[in-house]
Structures are given as structure tokens and as C-alpha cells.
Design a protein around this motif. Structure first.
Motif, PDB file in Angstrom:
ATOM      1  N   GLY A 225       0.958  -1.189   0.105  1.00 32.52           N
ATOM      2  CA  GLY A 225       0.118  -0.138   0.053  1.00 32.52           C
ATOM      3  C   GLY A 225       0.832   1.285   0.055  1.00 32.52           C
ATOM      4  O   GLY A 225       0.248   2.657   0.118  1.00 32.52           O
ATOM      5  N   ALA A 226       2.091   1.142  -0.175  1.00 30.56           N
ATOM      6  CA  ALA A 226       2.951   2.205  -0.062  1.00 30.56           C
ATOM      7  C   ALA A 226       2.731   3.136  -1.219  1.00 30.56           C
ATOM      8  O   ALA A 226       2.268   2.745  -2.498  1.00 30.56           O
ATOM      9  N   SER A 227       2.968   4.393  -1.270  1.00 25.68           N
ATOM     10  CA  SER A 227       2.711   5.174  -2.507  1.00 25.68           C
ATOM     11  C   SER A 227       4.182   5.496  -3.153  1.00 25.68           C
ATOM     12  O   SER A 227       5.243   4.818  -2.775  1.00 25.68           O
ATOM     13  N   LEU A 228       3.987   5.823  -4.536  1.00 26.37           N
ATOM     14  CA  LEU A 228       5.108   5.684  -5.356  1.00 26.37           C
ATOM     15  C   LEU A 228       5.214   6.959  -6.324  1.00 26.37           C
ATOM     16  O   LEU A 228       4.397   7.753  -6.563  1.00 26.37           O
ATOM     17  N   VAL A 229       6.417   7.454  -6.393  1.00 25.84           N
ATOM     18  CA  VAL A 229       6.770   8.622  -7.349  1.00 25.84           C
ATOM     19  C   VAL A 229       7.796   8.356  -8.382  1.00 25.84           C
ATOM     20  O   VAL A 229       8.645   7.355  -8.063  1.00 25.84           O
ATOM     21  N   THR A 230       7.289   8.653  -9.640  1.00 29.80           N
ATOM     22  CA  THR A 230       7.983   7.906 -10.776  1.00 29.80           C
ATOM     23  C   THR A 230       8.715   9.021 -11.524  1.00 29.80           C
ATOM     24  O   THR A 230       8.110  10.269 -11.676  1.00 29.80           O
ATOM     25  N   MET A 231       9.754   8.749 -12.276  1.00 31.37           N
ATOM     26  CA  MET A 231      10.593   9.535 -13.247  1.00 31.37           C
ATOM     27  C   MET A 231      10.625   8.591 -14.564  1.00 31.37           C
ATOM     28  O   MET A 231      10.919   7.165 -14.275  1.00 31.37           O
ATOM     29  N   ARG A 232      10.445   9.212 -15.531  1.00 31.08           N
ATOM     30  CA  ARG A 232      10.648   8.288 -16.786  1.00 31.08           C
ATOM     31  C   ARG A 232      12.224   7.776 -17.113  1.00 31.08           C
ATOM     32  O   ARG A 232      12.371   6.618 -17.470  1.00 31.08           O
ATOM     33  N   ARG A 233      12.988   8.724 -17.033  1.00 31.35           N
ATOM     34  CA  ARG A 233      14.400   8.340 -16.987  1.00 31.35           C
ATOM     35  C   ARG A 233      15.043   8.792 -15.821  1.00 31.35           C
ATOM     36  O   ARG A 233      14.621   9.918 -15.284  1.00 31.35           O
ATOM     37  N   PHE A 234      16.213   8.366 -15.460  1.00 23.07           N
ATOM     38  CA  PHE A 234      16.931   9.097 -14.178  1.00 23.07           C
ATOM     39  C   PHE A 234      17.319  10.424 -14.630  1.00 23.07           C
ATOM     40  O   PHE A 234      17.922  10.598 -15.506  1.00 23.07           O
ATOM     41  N   ASN A 235      17.069  11.439 -13.684  1.00 21.46           N
ATOM     42  CA  ASN A 235      17.393  12.654 -13.681  1.00 21.46           C
ATOM     43  C   ASN A 235      17.505  13.244 -12.459  1.00 21.46           C
ATOM     44  O   ASN A 235      16.815  13.302 -11.526  1.00 21.46           O
ATOM     45  N   ALA A 236      18.752  13.958 -12.289  1.00 20.44           N
ATOM     46  CA  ALA A 236      19.262  14.324 -11.089  1.00 20.44           C
ATOM     47  C   ALA A 236      18.435  15.514 -10.249  1.00 20.44           C
ATOM     48  O   ALA A 236      18.242  15.410  -9.165  1.00 20.44           O
ATOM     49  N   LYS A 237      18.185  16.295 -11.216  1.00 19.99           N
ATOM     50  CA  LYS A 237      17.247  17.369 -10.787  1.00 19.99           C
ATOM     51  C   LYS A 237      15.852  16.919 -10.349  1.00 19.99           C
ATOM     52  O   LYS A 237      15.425  17.338  -9.443  1.00 19.99           O
ATOM     53  N   LEU A 238      15.227  15.940 -11.035  1.00 16.83           N
ATOM     54  CA  LEU A 238      14.116  15.532 -10.463  1.00 16.83           C
ATOM     55  C   LEU A 238      14.070  14.694  -9.125  1.00 16.83           C
ATOM     56  O   LEU A 238      13.199  14.817  -8.426  1.00 16.83           O
ATOM     57  N   VAL A 239      15.028  14.029  -8.968  1.00 19.95           N
ATOM     58  CA  VAL A 239      15.538  13.260  -7.904  1.00 19.95           C
ATOM     59  C   VAL A 239      15.566  14.297  -6.641  1.00 19.95           C
ATOM     60  O   VAL A 239      14.979  14.029  -5.777  1.00 19.95           O
ATOM     61  N   PHE A 240      16.386  15.238  -6.705  1.00 17.24           N
ATOM     62  CA  PHE A 240      16.451  16.343  -5.969  1.00 17.24           C
ATOM     63  C   PHE A 240      15.151  16.986  -5.369  1.00 17.24           C
ATOM     64  O   PHE A 240      14.747  17.266  -4.393  1.00 17.24           O
ATOM     65  N   ARG A 241      14.422  17.393  -6.544  1.00 18.20           N
ATOM     66  CA  ARG A 241      12.917  17.960  -6.196  1.00 18.20           C
ATOM     67  C   ARG A 241      12.181  16.717  -5.495  1.00 18.20           C
ATOM     68  O   ARG A 241      11.548  17.252  -4.660  1.00 18.20           O
ATOM     69  N   ALA A 242      12.018  15.484  -5.763  1.00 20.04           N
ATOM     70  CA  ALA A 242      11.377  14.666  -5.305  1.00 20.04           C
ATOM     71  C   ALA A 242      11.788  14.365  -3.867  1.00 20.04           C
ATOM     72  O   ALA A 242      10.703  14.462  -2.949  1.00 20.04           O
ATOM     73  N   CYS A 243      13.034  14.543  -3.500  1.00 24.56           N
ATOM     74  CA  CYS A 243      13.413  14.343  -2.167  1.00 24.56           C
ATOM     75  C   CYS A 243      13.017  15.399  -1.281  1.00 24.56           C
ATOM     76  O   CYS A 243      12.871  15.345  -0.026  1.00 24.56           O
TER      77      CYS A 243
END
Length: 501
Positions: A225-243
Motif C-alpha cells: 500500500g506504499a505510495s510511489l513517485v516515478t520519473m521516466r528516466r533517471f534525472n538528478a534534478k528530478l531526484v533532488f526535487r522529489a526528495c
């Protein structure tokens, strides 16, 4: 179902289907700022299942799923399962010619993809049409209804059973049969040894078609039941934003991603409580130290295989250090080190060290077997034990240490490449006489694909690269191609790997 070994195993898809139906988490697509809640996810996957049925999907049909990370991957995978199909997972960037080859080899009639057009499939002889339900669920459905490759496996009906391409331990293309019961058992290992529940939020970085990310970012959210955040391809800027903005509590990554993330991270990764797991490739001590300094979180190596699922992990309270140590086996997983038949000389012992042997594993998450002829071949699982093909040893604290792999499989940033498959593709090119594919290594110690090619006059490196571009997904394409007059061989005709450039 009775296997070739005489062992019976539960092939029912119900454990996964029930988890999907009960899913109450959310899926957030970072690329499109799209939040898919449980109601929208349920309605869309059910509509997609009806659409697939209307274009010919029947129970036990094999469907190649070539969909990128995001809510659409989960919806397509769930829809195929709900209709009794067997999803066969491949990378989203697999080109049409390679999809056709996979379909022939493994008797998959259909392909569902989101990065290719109808004309892309029509160019390789498939009938294709768009499956469009709303703005976020647009897929192309392709039908390869043609005679199968003579080398392909005989048809076996496995309704609702996921199929996972793998190199096996021999370096030859195979399909691991992992029914719902084994997938759920793997998640139970995670829950017992790492901890994951409906309050967690995972970030999907690696391709969700890959066995490691599929377990963590597809099956685990559905089951827990955990939630999920996805990105289509690995992108450091998106990782920073998600975290920073999405409250990520669990980060399943590949070691090479951590190297990228430490540059320019600032305080955007900082969270000492976040559980950071690395799999797919070794985690070096340097990478682990740099990441912990940047994030405050300890990266914990996880070891698993497509066939066996999760095997071992470094716990939060373990003193084990990276650099070959992958921690103690998961709760419920047995590991044995058995002497390899070809490690018996004094020189071998000096190279590999005392106590080193082949890693064998037994657990409820081990596959049912390999797809073979008219049944499932469980012969690689005597008494339930699977030989991973990896070399390792166990220390006094019960932690497993890996020392490499006996097969020729090339590990490209966690993605496994079979030299034989790349050789087959290049070898079919007119004018190519013979080819040997093997691993190259960068100055940073990372592997890439190399190919030594003997060819007729007029065949150059550019032509070979163009051929590979058309027929191989990006990580399988040779990073270096060397044209040679002849491949070095021993007096017995064996290619001398050590003499290749």
C-alpha cells in the motif's frame, strides 16, 4: 502445476490481483506533474483491460510490455494480468526489430508500448493500433501473429503468470517464471528485514521493467500500500526535487546513480532517516562514503537475482562496509557457498581466496523454473536450491561477500547484457564474418560492451553502429567496435579473450 522436476507450485495470479484491487496508495508522475490516486488508477487499468480484450488479448497470451516508468507502466502490467495474460517485461527503449526478435523467440504474440508509433511496428511487419483512453493512458498495441522462430520455446499456457527475461547462469537468453506467490514472498522479505508499509513513499529511478526495480517499485507498493513517485528516466534534478518536496522515505537506486547525485546536491538530498538501497551492480566504498557525506543517509547494498528475487541486504544496524559485502540473507532466505568444480588449483585459490565458492540460495521467492518446451524446467533447482553463478564467501557474522561472476554476462550500470545476443545481432549483418563481444572497463571501473569484428571489405565501424542502433536497446550497443583481420584463437580453436584489444 506439476513442474519437470515433479514439484508442484501455485501458479495462481490471485495474490497479486488481490493486492492490485486493494491498492490504496497514490502514484505521482514527476515528468508530467500527474497524481494518480487509487480511484483513477483502478478505473484506468480496468478500462485498459477491456480495451486489450477487445483487440484480441486472451488468457495465457504472452504480451511484451515495453512501457516507461510511470502510472502507465503499472496500469498496463495490471491490465495484462487481469485479463489472464503473461506480461514479459523489457526496456522501454527496445527498438522494434529487437521486440520482433523477442516475440519470436518467446512466442509472444502481442506488444504494448508507449515510446513507439504504429508505423514503427508496421515497419517490422506487425499490425498496430493506438489504445487511447485519456490523456495519460496512450499506448500502442502491436500484433505479431506470424510463425515463431524455430529456436523459440514451445507454447505453454501460463495465464496471469509474469515472465522475466534473464541470462540465467549460462549467459544464454532464458525466461524465468515467477508466479504471484514468489513475487509476494520477495516483498515479504523486504517488509521483514528493511520495513515498508503504507506510510512509505518510494522513488522509482531504475527501469520498472528491470527485476530489481520491478520488485521494489511495482510489486512492493501494490502489496504494502506504499505510495510511489516515478520519473521516466533517471534525472538528478528530478531526484533532488522529489526528495525535497515529495517526502521520499525509501530510495531504491543503482550505485552509478549515487555517483551522479552527489555532484551539486547541496542539502537537497539530506535526510539521515531515508532508507537508501542499491542493487543491480556493486556499491564501492568510495561511492558509499561520498553519498553518505552528501545526504546523511547510509546506502545499503542489496543482492538479488531475477531468478531468486531478494537474497541479502545490509541492515541499518550492520557494521558491514561496502566493497563486496552485501549483508546477511533476508529473513526466510537460506544461502550456502558450494565449491565450484573449476576452482581447485592453487592459482585459483590465490585469485579467489579461501572459502570462496558459488552462491546457492533457497527461499519462497525463488522462481518456479525456466520456460522450456511444454513445461517449466525446474532442474536448475535441485531440492529448491538455485545456483546464482556468482562467487562469494560468508564471514563470521553471517554476511555474504561477493567476488564476481563466472559467466560472461556484462553488467552495464546494473543492466545485464548477454554477449551471445549482441554477437547474434552483429553476426546477421551482411559482410560480417565473425564477432566476439566482451566487457570493456572505463577508468572509473565501470563496464561497457566491446565488440571485435572480422568483416569483408567495405564494412566499417559506422555501418556496424548503425545496425546495432536499429536492432539493440541502447545499453546493449557496443561502446567500442574494433575491426580485426582475425580473432585470436588457441590451437583448439578457442577465442583467446586475453589477447583481444
Amino acid at each position: 502445476m506439476a513442474l519437470a522436476s515433479g514439484i508442484s507450485i501455485d501458479m495462481s495470479p490471485e495474490p497479486i490481483l488481490a493486492a492490485i484491487d486493494d491498492y490504496g496508495g497514490s502514484i505521482f508522475d514527476l515528468d508530467h506533474a500527474l497524481l494518480v490516486g487509487p480511484e483513477l488508477f483502478a478505473a484506468s487499468r480496468r478500462a485498459l483491460a477491456r480495451r486489450m480484450r477487445s483487440v484480441g488479448l486472451k488468457p495465457a497470451d504472452r504480451v511484451i510490455v515495453a512501457v516507461g516508468n510511470g502510472p502507465l507502466f503499472l496500469a498496463a502490467w495490471a491490465a495484462v494480468l487481469a485479463e489472464g495474460g503473461s506480461p514479459l517485461l523489457v526496456h522501454v527503449e527496445t527498438p522494434p526489430a529487437e521486440l520482433k526478435r523477442i516475440a519470436r523467440r518467446f512466442l509472444a504474440r502481442f506488444v504494448v508500448a508507449d515510446a513507439l508509433s504504429e508505423s514503427d511496428f508496421e515497419s517490422v511487419g506487425a499490425r498496430a493500433k493506438m489504445l487511447s483512453l485519456d490523456l495519460w493512458s496512450r499506448l500502442v498495441w502491436a500484433d505479431f501473429d506470424e510463425p515463431a522462430d524455430p529456436r523459440a520455446l514451445a507454447r505453454l499456457d501460463l495465464p496471469g503468470v509474469p515472465l522475466h527475461p534473464t541470462s540465467g547462469t549460462t549467459g544464454e537468453p532464458k525466461v524465468a517464471v515467477r508466479p504471484a506467490a514468489t513475487a509476494v514472498a520477495e516483498v515479504n522479505h523486504y517488509v521483514a528485514s528493511i520495513g515498508i508499509d503504507r506510510d512509505d513513499k518510494l522513488l522509482a529511478l531504475a527501469p520498472m521493467s528491470h527485476a530489481y526495480a520491478h520488485g521494489w517499485c511495482v510489486v512492493a507498493p501494490m502489496v504494502t500500500g506504499a505510495s510511489l513517485v516515478t520519473m521516466r528516466r533517471f534525472n538528478a534534478k528530478l531526484v533532488f526535487r522529489a526528495c525535497k518536496e515529495c517526502g521520499i522515505t525509501i530510495l531504491p537506486a543503482v550505485a552509478s546513480m549515487l555517483d551522479t547525485l552527489v555532484f551539486g546536491a547541496g542539502d537537497r538530498l539530506h535526510d539521515p532517516q531515508r532508507r537508501v538501497i542499491t542493487g543491480g551492480a556493486p556499491l564501492t566504498a568510495r561511492t558509499a562514503a561520498n553519498f553518505e557525506k552528501a545526504s546523511g543517509a547510509r546506502a545499503r547494498p542489496l543482492y538479488g537475482t531475477t531468478e531468486a528475487g531478494a537474497i541479502a541486504v545490509v541492515r541499518h544496524d550492520d557494521s558491514a562496509k561496502p566493497g563486496g559485502c552485501v549483508g546477511r540473507p533476508f529473513d526466510g532466505v537460506e544461502v550456502q557457498i558450494r565449491r565450484a568444480d573449476d576452482i581447485d588449483s592453487e592459482s585459483d585459490m590465490r585469485e579467489f581466496g579461501p572459502g570462496v565458492g558459488l552462491v546457492h540460495v533457497r527461499s519462497k521467492s525463488v522462481m518456479a523454473g525456466y520456460l522450456n518446451n511444454e513445461t517449466i524446467d525446474a532442474s536448475p533447482l535441485p531440492d529448491g536450491w538455485f545456483n546464482t553463478g556468482d562467487l562469494g564467501w560468508i564471514d563470521a557474522d553471517g554476511a555474504l561477500h561477493l567476488r564476481g561472476r563466472r559467466a560472461e554476462v556484462i553488467n552495464v550500470s546494473g543492466m545485464k547484457v548477454l554477449p551471445s545476443e549482441v554477437e547474434e545481432v552483429i553476426g546477421r549483418m551482411p559482410g560480417v564474418i565473425e564477432v566476439k563481444v566482451y566487457a570493456g572497463r572505463t577508468r572509473q571501473g565501470l563496464h561497457y560492451v566491446k565488440a571485435a569484428v572480422v568483416a569483408e571489405e567495405g564494412i566499417d565501424v559506422g555501418l556496424i553502429k548503425s545496425h546495432c542502433q536499429e536492432h539493440l536497446v541502447y545499453f546493449k550497443r557496443p561502446g567500442r567496435i574494433i575491426l580485426m583481420d582475425a580473432l585470436p584463437r588457441s590451437s583448439r580453436g578457442k577465442i583467446l579473450r586475453e589477447q583481444l584489444p
